[in-house]
Scaffold this active site. Structure first.
Site, PDB file in Angstrom:
ATOM      1  N   ILE A   1       0.951  -1.249   0.082  1.00 41.08           N
ATOM      2  CA  ILE A   1      -0.059  -0.064  -0.001  1.00 41.08           C
ATOM      3  C   ILE A   1       0.948   1.209  -0.122  1.00 41.08           C
ATOM      4  CG2 ILE A   1      -1.825   1.441   1.315  1.00 41.08           C
ATOM      5  CD1 ILE A   1      -2.449  -1.641  -0.087  1.00 41.08           C
TER       6      ILE A   1
ATOM      7  N   GLU B   1     -10.830  -1.192  -8.459  1.00 42.84           N
ATOM      8  CA  GLU B   1     -11.827  -2.276  -9.281  1.00 42.84           C
ATOM      9  C   GLU B   1     -12.078  -3.100  -8.263  1.00 42.84           C
ATOM     10  OE1 GLU B   1     -12.543  -0.976 -12.125  1.00 42.84           O
ATOM     11  OE2 GLU B   1     -10.596   0.275 -12.418  1.00 42.84           O
TER      12      GLU B   1
END
Lengths: 209, 327, 737
Positions: free
Chosen positions: C627, C703
């Site tokens: 991340i 997504e």
């Protein structure tokens, strides 16, 4: 004004002469008649000129007085964005269905897209541009940054203006209450949980002035 | 939007005179519905008479009646101490409507005059007898999920979208109107109309008349057991699929009197008189509620997409009564 | 590929770098640029779905006050790019498939038939209402259900049945589930209305402010449409108010604005209305899908079949991966899939967040859930028993896959073990309670990117790229990467975007921006480091890059000496260092399959009498590699969940098939979630780097945040009620009846 046909389409099928006649008749019976600014009477050509009556409008926006003249159909939202170039107030739907255009009129949160500008005469408007004092952000603006209460940022001014009012109204007592009273502000990026975090934090710290 | 002439009278008399003189004129107050309709070209008044300067904003109790000025804002009424104490049902219904911003703009009178949310009414390219008499009803055989199951006609199956009005219908309110001929009062239930062959007429206001206020009788026993339930497609900021306004006068487990109205099911707020009569003097039991609910919706008819309301309507009534009585 | 950093060091959390601009109203979106002589354009849409315009009366509009031009197919200037490419499958050329004002053919309801330009917005809007067209009407075709019954789908390679192993293996398996699933049209509806401002600067140069997720692709589209040199099209998109896919292509209205600005010789601002947002900038196509799964009694999937049917326009074939996930998510030797699309009197759909995978995951993940009940097996356990260790489509290893970890992390955080396995067995305050979960996957990509970097003597590092940011926080992530790479404080890094004059960046789509551009930024920082070290060589001999530590704005050498970057510049008498860097796909990736994964957990309360469904707890677990920016990454996952709540419970585009016309194209009737619909959403990341895809170890996230969510809700509703709802959205009527 004599050059127009009786079926001039530009005033809803009414001839301009009768239109003006009507307006004059109206003005006579008004207890508080607005002074109509009639471009037509100044013999300006209708194409590109101020054909319709404009309303004089005195408002205060973010503490600054404005003396304007507007077509009656101009909304407060379009006045702010297109004429005063205060584009922090957003147009998200234009039909009162999203809250992006939320501003404060005399301290109350309202939707500027459904407010006719001409009806705001004498009122004090606060927009997102008027919230911070100079470089000092409003506590909610800071909290929105800290809690990442936005992504694209487009609904953000409306969310913040609404949130300021939500706390002031005393509707930020619980998460459920915040959610209910902020439901008029749609965020399509889905920053809702973070927005609630920001509002809760400011409300718990004693709210805002 | 069409451009229009604008005036702002200072007295009720001047406002009524201005409207009476001009058939293309309309009053404007909060504008939350009218400006929207004008933007869509659904209505095209050539003149707006701004009534927000009129002295019709008060909320006061005199004796056993609460008088609410037509220009009192939805938010003001909902948060008013008299209303919260004496008419909690009205306060709840108002808070269930629209959003905080819209409630800060919309007035009591305007809310009563709110027009239907039918998609065919709003789209000038679609048939709609309400918008353009004679063009047909697009919803009758179209997408009618939000539409009426009671009191509809072949001309129109639209519903009245207000929450406030459902509460006022249950509370036996009276509408006060002033026109060129003076002042008159209408029972709230006679204010809105059924569509019949004239769906373009939403209500029984006469030309030139202005709603000046509503009067709502106070009943402390009913106020003790009041609940507005609104079922919608999302948790807030949506029109009702079905709503129920209920107020009960209870003695122990016995229902002395019931006041019941349903929203989202008809062209007007639908008072459930048969169910009220059935419940009078009965024990608060689920079986009695179910029977009252099925009586209440006995005449109901679905049009396809809205058939679910034939189940949702009675169920919402039962649920409301259960919550109110704790059974 | 070198790894520039130690991938196991997490990035520190920072605030969004454009936060202040966004909370003060200073962020300027497209429609907010003021130009001298600006005019206002308003589009008029057709009122039929199929047929031709036989006459169009523009006189009243032309005579209305303030009107400067009315453009229709009868007088529209030629768009040179429209002369090319008739192949509907080709699409995406000449500014988009629909050639605006090019002929009198009406292909969908609301298709623009005129553009009115006036000196004010109000005047243009009013004049637009005066345009009256006459039509030769033909029957509209907008119903997918009717098309499946009566018509043939489009043929071609994309639509052939794909078979793996034994086609019908599912049929003979001991345990079977089957179902037909319906997903209506969903519409992106970013909060910012799509808008274009166009200004010609001479005959062969145009400047365009455009709501776009692809600055360079918009520049190319407009250059192609008007046959201009690409460099002569200047595109600005500094702030983009959401997109979710709707701004992935340059739509016909943008071409109309450019056309009108040329005709008038004045800048034109064209803003779509909210109803037009439903018709003119794409949508997620309606889909009807049938899925069948066969398994052994111990929960091994034997075979699957997935048939998907979806809509497209009748002038472009829009394809997406409805059946992709069925092929890839579970280890399953035998499989058949077929994807079908039907041309309709609808505008062309476009990718909407989690594109086809979000649609396809609904039947797949509901069927898995149904199978878990048939087998009396925990839904997570069932998924683990069919865990794909290698890509079932091609046998390749994964560059990284931590889906198992995501299942466990999410289940732990959510409290999955509190779920009673029996449907309709949990209750609270008179509401039925249900737990549901599902998983999602989406390809992890890395494309081509280019940046310009400048390090100045005042210590400021500026990086520029022609990308745009519709909300995820691209500038924030890039700032994070550069700040970490260079050992510079965040406020000394300035990432600039939204300008086509910058080096070409990728289109922000397919969850790939951070992977793609993060690579370029990392490499640019590495080049900067090399240049800085070279500056030292005049003073220190033989310094290897690896021996220098870059921290707190200075280079620290092995011999204990340190010198700040700015001092190094000064010593070399340089005002700044400038360089450009580009990066592309990683050839190494040919050996691997790469995906991001999500697992969504949802707790619902269902009211037994009214059918109301409330979601009161959400945990989304993600395997999105390392991340980069914790805060914005978590926000993006939360946003996906909110979008998922919309798709699951309320979003439904409704068209009256008698007229082929939208019935609910506004925010009052097309419901998207509001605050009150959304509980706190908890996000947990596996946060383990992908060692291959890119030097930062990141994978995509936008997504997967949404993919699978609708199924998690439907599965929770089943668990609460015992009722399997296979049609979205799950509104009270469907729960009740």
């Amino acid at each position: 004004m004599n050059s127009h046909t009786e079926n001039d389409p530009c005033c809803g099928g009414q001839s301009r002469r009768s239109f003006l006649k009507r307006s004059t008749a109206t003005a006579a019976i008004l207890a508080a008649p607005p002074v109509l600014v009639r471009a037509a009477e100044k013999k300006l050509d209708e194409q590109g000129a101020e054909y319709f009556e404009k309303l004089p409008l005195k408002i205060e926006v973010n503490g600054k007085p404005f003396s304007l003249s507007v077509e009656p159909r101009v909304t407060l939202l379009d006045l702010l964005r297109e004429q005063l170039h205060l584009t922090g107030t957003k147009k998200g739907c234009d039909y009162g269905q999203c809250g992006a255009c939320t501003v404060h009129v005399d301290g109350q949160r309202v939707l500027s897209c459904l407010s006719l500008a001409g009806m705001q005469d004498g009122k004090k408007i606060t927009t997102i541009e008027g919230l911070a004092s100079g470089d000092d952000l409003h506590p909610l603006q800071e909290a929105f940054i800290r809690h990442d209460g936005f992504q694209c940022g487009y609904c953000t001014p409306g969310q913040i203006m609404s949130a300021v009012a939500c706390i002031k109204e005393g509707h930020a007592g619980s998460d459920a209450e915040i959610r209910e009273y902020m439901s008029g502000n749609i965020c399509r990026c889905g920053a809702y949980p973070n927005i609630v975090d920001a509002i809760r934090e400011v409300a718990q710290k004693g709210g805002v002035k | 939007m069409i451009n229009f002439d604008y005036s702002k009278p200072a007295t009720v008399g001047a406002a009524i005179t201005a409207l009476s003189k001009d058939t293309k004129a309309k009053f404007i107050a909060g504008g939350t519905n009218l400006v929207d309709l004008m933007k869509r070209g659904v209505t095209t008044p050539e003149k707006l008479i701004d009534i927000t300067g009129l002295p019709l904003k008060g909320i006061e109790q005199s004796g056993t009646v609460v008088r609410i000025g037509a220009l009192a804002l939805n938010s003001e009424v909902a948060e008013n101490d008299i209303v919260k104490k004496q008419l909690p049902l009205l306060s709840q219904a108002l808070k269930a409507g629209a959003s905080a911003q819209i409630r800060n703009m919309a007035t009591v009178g305007g809310n009563m005059l709110q027009r239907t949310r039918c998609g065919y009414f709003y789209d000038t390219a679609m048939p709609c007898n309400k918008r353009e008499p004679g063009t047909g009803c697009g919803a009758l055989q179209g997408y009618n999920r939000m539409h009426a199951i009671l009191g509809a006609s072949d001309s129109c199956i639209a519903v009245h979208p207000s929450d406030m009005c459902v509460a006022l219908a249950a509370l036996d309110a009276t509408v006060v109107v002033q026109g060129p001929g003076g002042t008159r009062k209408l029972p709230f239930l006679d204010f809105h109309r059924l569509p019949g062959n004239t769906p373009e007429k939403d209500n029984n206001l006469q030309r030139g008349e202005l709603i000046t206020g509503v009067e709502v009788p106070v009943n402390p026993s009913l106020a003790q057991h009041s609940l507005y339930t609104k079922i919608r497609d999302r948790a807030s900021y949506a029109f009702a699929l079905v709503s129920v306004a209920a107020a009960l006068d209870m003695k122990g487990k016995t229902i002395r009197q019931a006041r019941l109205a349903m929203g989202g099911v008809a062209h007007k707020p639908w008072r459930l008189t048969i169910a009220e009569n059935f419940l009078q003097g009965k024990e608060a039991t689920v079986a009695n509620f179910q029977q009252a609910a099925s009586l209440a919706l006995k005449e109901a008819k679905g049009y396809g997409y809205n058939n679910f309301k034939l189940t949702l309507g009675p169920n919402t009534l039962v649920q409301t009564l259960k919550t109110l009585t704790g059974v | 590929m070198d790894n520039f950093f130690d991938l196991n060091i997490p990035f520190a959390e920072i605030d969004r770098v454009d936060g202040k601009a966004k909370v003060t109203g200073k962020a300027d979106y497209v429609a907010e640029h003021d130009l001298p002589n600006l005019t206002y354009g308003v589009l008029v849409g057709s009122t039929i779905a199929n047929g031709t315009v036989t006459a169009i009366d523009t006189k009243s509009a032309e005579r209305a006050p303030g009107v400067l031009a009315v453009i229709t197919h009868l007088n529209a200037p030629k768009v040179p790019g429209y002369e090319e490419g008739e192949n509907p499958a080709k699409g995406r050329t000449g500014g988009g498939g629909l050639k605006i004002f090019n002929d009198n053919r009406i292909r969908f309801n609301g298709q623009p038939i005129a553009l009115v330009v006036a000196d004010t917005f109000e005047r243009a809007t009013y004049a637009a209402s005066l345009i009256k067209a006459q039509y030769n009407k033909e029957a509209p075709h907008t119903s997918l259900a009717d098309a499946i019954k009566n018509d043939k789908p489009i043929e071609g390679d994309n639509y052939k049945e794909a078979v793996r192993g034994e086609k019908d293996a599912w049929k003979t398996a001991p345990v079977k589930v089957e179902g037909t699933y319906i997903m209506p049209i969903q519409v992106h509806n970013p909060m910012e209305l799509h808008a274009t401002i166009a200004r010609w600067d001479g005959d062969d140069k145009v400047t365009v402010w455009e709501k776009t997720q692809g600055v360079v692709s918009t520049q190319q589209s407009i250059a192609n449409a008007f046959k201009l040199e690409q460099k002569n099209v200047q595109v600005y998109a500094p702030y983009v108010g959401g997109g979710f896919g709707s701004a992935l292509r340059t739509w016909p209205h943008a071409i109309a604005a450019v056309m009108a600005a040329k005709k008038l010789g004045r800048p034109v601002k064209l803003v779509l209305t909210r109803p037009q947002m439903f018709m003119l900038v794409g949508y997620r196509p309606e889909a009807i899908q049938h899925i069948s799964i066969g398994a052994t009694p111990d929960g091994k999937i034997v075979g699957m079949r997935h048939d998907a049917y979806a809509v497209t326009s009748n002038y472009e074939n829009f394809n997406e991966g409805l059946v992709a996930q069925t092929k890839q998510l579970y280890a399953c030797a035998n499989l058949a899939t077929k994807y079908n699309i039907y041309p309709m009197n609808l505008s062309t759909p476009t990718w909407m967040r989690g594109p086809g995978e979000a649609t396809g995951s609904f039947p797949l993940e509901c069927a898995l859930d149904e199978l878990s009940y048939a087998l009396n097996l925990d839904p997570i356990e069932l998924r683990k028993r069919n865990y794909a260790e290698t890509d079932p489509e091609n046998g390749k290893p994964y560059s990284s896959k931590f889906l198992r970890e995501a299942y466990d992390l999410g289940a732990e955080k959510f409290g999955w073990k509190g779920r009673k396995p029996q449907p309709r067995s949990m209750e609270e305050d008179g509401w039925l309670v249900g737990y549901g979960m599902s998983s999602g996957m989406f390809g992890a990509f890395r494309g081509e990117g280019r940046v310009r970097l400048k390090f100045s003597g005042d210590g400021m590092l500026t990086i520029q790229s022609a990308v745009s940011d519709s909300g995820p926080g691209t500038a924030t992530a890039m700032t994070r990467i550069a700040s970490d790479a260079m050992g510079l404080p965040v406020n000394k890094v300035n990432f600039e975007l939204g300008n086509s004059a910058f080096p070409p960046g990728p289109t922000q789509g397919g969850s790939s921006t951070t992977s793609t551009l993060g690579t370029t930024v990392s490499m640019a920082c590495d080049s900067l480091k090399k240049k800085l070290v070279e500056l030292l060589k005049t003073q220190e001999s033989e310094i290897a890059l690896a021996d220098v530590q870059f921290a707190q704005g200075e280079m620290r050498l092995k011999n204990g000496k340190s010198i700040s970057y700015t001092d190094a510049l000064k010593a070399a008498n340089l005002p700044s260092i400038e360089l450009t860097e580009s990066s592309g796909r990683n050839p190494e990736m040919q050996k691997y399959s790469a995906y991001s994964y999500s697992v969504h957990f949802v707790r619902v309360k269902v009211h037994p009498l009214t059918g109301v469904v409330r979601i009161d707890k959400v945990v989304s677990a993600g395997d999105a590699g390392r991340i980069i920016s914790e805060k914005t990454a978590a926000s993006q996952m939360k946003g996906g969940a909110v979008g998922g709540i919309g798709g699951a419970l309320m979003e439904e585009g409704v068209i009256d098939h008698r007229y082929g016309r939208w019935v609910n194209n506004n925010f009052a009737d097309y419901h998207v979630p509001v605050h009150a619909d959304v509980p706190d959403v908890e996000v947990v990341f596996v946060n383990k780097p992908d060692p291959v895809l890119n030097p930062n170890g990141s994978k995509g996230m936008g997504e997967i945040a949404l993919i699978g969510f609708a199924a998690a809700v439907a599965n929770a509703v089943y668990h609460a009620t015992g009722k399997r709802i296979r049609e979205l959205p799950i509104t009270p009527d469907k729960v009740l009846l």
